[in-house]
Design a protein around this motif. Sequence first.
Motif, PDB file in Angstrom:
ATOM      1  N   ILE B 259       1.235  -1.013  -0.241  1.00 36.58           N
ATOM      2  CA  ILE B 259      -0.094   0.056   0.598  1.00 36.58           C
ATOM      3  C   ILE B 259       0.531   1.636   0.077  1.00 36.58           C
ATOM      4  O   ILE B 259       0.182   2.126  -0.399  1.00 36.58           O
ATOM      5  N   LEU B 260       1.986   1.150   0.592  1.00 38.14           N
ATOM      6  CA  LEU B 260       2.762   2.121   0.477  1.00 38.14           C
ATOM      7  C   LEU B 260       3.556   2.527  -0.135  1.00 38.14           C
ATOM      8  O   LEU B 260       3.689   3.837  -1.256  1.00 38.14           O
ATOM      9  N   LEU B 261       4.218   1.236  -1.035  1.00 40.15           N
ATOM     10  CA  LEU B 261       5.067   1.666  -2.072  1.00 40.15           C
ATOM     11  C   LEU B 261       3.949   1.951  -3.863  1.00 40.15           C
ATOM     12  O   LEU B 261       3.612   2.631  -4.610  1.00 40.15           O
ATOM     13  N   GLU B 262       2.590   1.305  -3.247  1.00 41.12           N
ATOM     14  CA  GLU B 262       1.780   0.933  -4.525  1.00 41.12           C
ATOM     15  C   GLU B 262       0.468   2.145  -3.753  1.00 41.12           C
ATOM     16  O   GLU B 262      -1.010   1.370  -4.284  1.00 41.12           O
ATOM     17  N   PRO B 263       0.265   2.973  -4.315  1.00 44.00           N
ATOM     18  CA  PRO B 263      -1.399   3.627  -2.877  1.00 44.00           C
ATOM     19  C   PRO B 263      -1.610   3.343  -4.090  1.00 44.00           C
ATOM     20  O   PRO B 263      -1.927   4.240  -5.497  1.00 44.00           O
ATOM     21  N   SER B 273       1.004  10.119   3.386  1.00 43.41           N
ATOM     22  CA  SER B 273       1.837  11.718   2.702  1.00 43.41           C
ATOM     23  C   SER B 273       2.774  12.242   3.847  1.00 43.41           C
ATOM     24  O   SER B 273       3.578  12.029   3.842  1.00 43.41           O
ATOM     25  N   ASP B 274       2.371  11.567   5.882  1.00 42.62           N
ATOM     26  CA  ASP B 274       2.855  12.001   6.385  1.00 42.62           C
ATOM     27  C   ASP B 274       3.864  11.514   6.788  1.00 42.62           C
ATOM     28  O   ASP B 274       4.497  11.474   8.229  1.00 42.62           O
ATOM     29  N   ILE B 275       4.257   9.842   6.796  1.00 43.46           N
ATOM     30  CA  ILE B 275       4.833   8.741   7.217  1.00 43.46           C
ATOM     31  C   ILE B 275       5.851   8.683   7.115  1.00 43.46           C
ATOM     32  O   ILE B 275       6.940   9.525   6.211  1.00 43.46           O
ATOM     33  N   ASN B 276       7.042   8.079   8.219  1.00 42.99           N
ATOM     34  CA  ASN B 276       8.236   8.304   7.676  1.00 42.99           C
ATOM     35  C   ASN B 276       8.224   6.986   7.419  1.00 42.99           C
ATOM     36  O   ASN B 276       8.987   5.071   7.901  1.00 42.99           O
ATOM     37  N   ARG B 277       8.774   7.135   5.686  1.00 43.54           N
ATOM     38  CA  ARG B 277       8.850   5.715   5.159  1.00 43.54           C
ATOM     39  C   ARG B 277      10.275   4.905   4.616  1.00 43.54           C
ATOM     40  O   ARG B 277      10.300   3.660   5.294  1.00 43.54           O
ATOM     41  N   ALA B 278      10.975   5.409   5.719  1.00 43.13           N
ATOM     42  CA  ALA B 278      12.179   4.800   6.112  1.00 43.13           C
ATOM     43  C   ALA B 278      12.027   3.764   6.859  1.00 43.13           C
ATOM     44  O   ALA B 278      12.591   2.876   7.406  1.00 43.13           O
TER      45      ALA B 278
END
Lengths: 345, 359
Positions: B259-263, B273-278
């Motif tokens: 979901i993060l990579l392919e919203p 959008s606010d998430i710390n992706r790393a």
Amino acid sequence: MATYDWLFSTLGLEQWCGASGGSAPTSLSDLAAQSRGETGEQAVDIWELPFPSMDALNDACPAFPQSRELTLGLEEGFLDIKDTLSVVLDPITQPLSWALDAALYGILNTPWWIVIPLLLAITWAVSRSWGLLAFVAACILGLAFIDHYDYAMQTLAIIFVCAFICVLFGVPIGIGMSRSDTMQNATIPILDMLQTLPPFVYLIPLIFLFSVTEPKLYGIAIILYAIVPVIRLTNLGIRMVDKNVIEAADAFGMTDRQKLFGVQIPLALPNIMAGVNQTIMMSLAMVVIASLVSAPGLGVLVLRGIRNLELGVGLVAGLGIVLLAVILDRVTKASLARINATHKA
Amino acid sequence: MRNDRDSKTTKIEIRHLYKIFGPHPEAMLEHVHAGMGKSELMETHQHVLGLSDINVDVKEGDITVMMGLSGSGKSTLIRHLNRLIDPTAGEVRVDGENILDYDERQLRHLRRNRMSMVFQNFALLPHRTVRENTALALTVRGESRADYEQEAARWLDRVGLGGSEEQYPHQLSGGMQQRVGLARALASNAPIMLMDEAFSALDPLIRTDMQDLLLELQEELSKTVVFISHDLDEALKLADHLVILKDGYVVQQDEPQRILLEPADDYIVDFISDINRARVLRVRSVMRAEGEARGGVTGEIGPEETLEEVISKSGGDTSCSFLVQQDGRKLGVLDMNDVMRALVPTGASEHGLRSRASA
Ligand SMILES: Nc1ncnc2c1ncn2[C@@H]1O[C@H](COP(=O)(O)OP(=O)(O)OP(=O)(O)O)[C@@H](O)[C@H]1O
Ligand SMILES: [Mg+2]
């Protein structure tokens, strides 16, 4: 000739009304009019137009009933069903008479040195408060000292029996109301009526139904009057139980029974007890009025004060009633407070 | 453990589930089938569209998180799983049986033995002690005090509340009350646990504690957990499978990394959008399974490591590559370039990521 003759003639009902429109004067105003020599044909003055009430219509048409017949009819109707009604009601309510007789006999024939400590023990058991215990002891001993012990105990005995029966029936009725909106909607008007009817009005049909010497007569009057709050507050208490807790009970698969006895009643208990408190207070109010129909107790002395204008007797008995009221209120409130303490949400 | 969704047994199947609130829900179904949305249905027919065509598979042993903003229908959905709410249309199958066909007795059995629930507002019985609350499921089933006492004590110990058995709920803090709520659900020993915003009412530190506790218990017990949350961090931390709801329908459901990579749409882009992706993305979802490292291989990493850990291992060198290994087996390679690309916020990187994923 009366004002509303035209109504019956336009409706074509003259036949039904009978031949004579005004030959037999039936009301005072008719007589007055006749004596003044007015024989009917006067023009109707709009300012004096009578309301088309039963009596006014009867003027125009003798076959139309007068309002006096309404009350008479009600009375006759009641007398007609009275016998059948008492056949049914008498056996049903007989246990109430027995209970009241037994309670009165019991409390008066047990020596005071057993009754008073017993009452104090009950006070202690429900309140666990030394202050309250001392207060109750002082009140009861004081009443006994001025020779009002028997009257006060009679009043108490009647209240205990009636309040107990109120709880016995009121709580299940309240539970039923809380589970069914239909039942709630059907019951609330009855409760409203019971609560707003002046207490004297209950007594009228009861006097017809039962003999004045029977204790159940005043027992029923007291119960009808005092049962309302315990029903209302049981219903309210159960309906007010936290929806989330009920949901949790459902989610863990409780049956209706488990929910009722394990969750709803325990959580509604503070409200139910508040209802019991009010019920007891209202029984006390009614037991005084019920002395009109031979209920024994302090009310009898109040009544004597009124009838014989014995001011002192009436006032002292009144004071005794106040003391009983305060005792009963404090003791039930103290037990309520103890329940609340364990139910803090 | 996280990639083999297809090989897991399906514990709960939700099929074409609709829920409409209002006086004539059945009549409204037609409009909803014709494509009417929540706000339109409210405006023209004064009915609330609670759920619309929900299809979700809950896999055995997974934590399935349902997420969405307030009013998106999360609580409504989870209450369909034990039929605290009955649907307007659709099916809910538990272990292959449609629970909407259940009679009262079967439903009670389901709630007593096969599902337990934890509530946002704890919903403990205020007049019962912590022990009695914990043993609720057992007492409801009719077990004797001697039997349940030990079981309750065991679970209270397990959630860190040993010794509070005799207290009443109002004597405990919110965090402790929810531990009782959790112990109550665990003590029922049901294989499925429903949690409706179970940690939302707790303050952040206690909340993290409770999340860790849940994960730890899950390691040990492998329950099938359905968890409701409106907090993305919590969802990403707990979820094996993430279902995102909006206005009563499922916008996207997938493994959280996907979901993060392919919203799927802007709603989700906003959400993440606010998430710390790393900190959330893991090596396995960014690595290449085939091909050789572009730069020189500077080290080996595991597939479950987060990109944050990889970046710190690389020491900031964007040209290096890592070998991804698990149990001595080579799974793929990870170039730092790919790491950087995965960290670009979604709105801007949509095109690049999408094309890369489909390649
Ligand atoms: N009993 C009901 N009657 C009418 N509408 C309802 C009812 N229960 C829920 N709804 C509506 O259904 C929608 C979904 O509600 P729900 O409680 O499932 O939302 P939620 O996602 O759990 O929100 P929150 O995060 O605030 O708990 C809302 O629009 C709500 O107004
Ligand atoms: Mg909710």
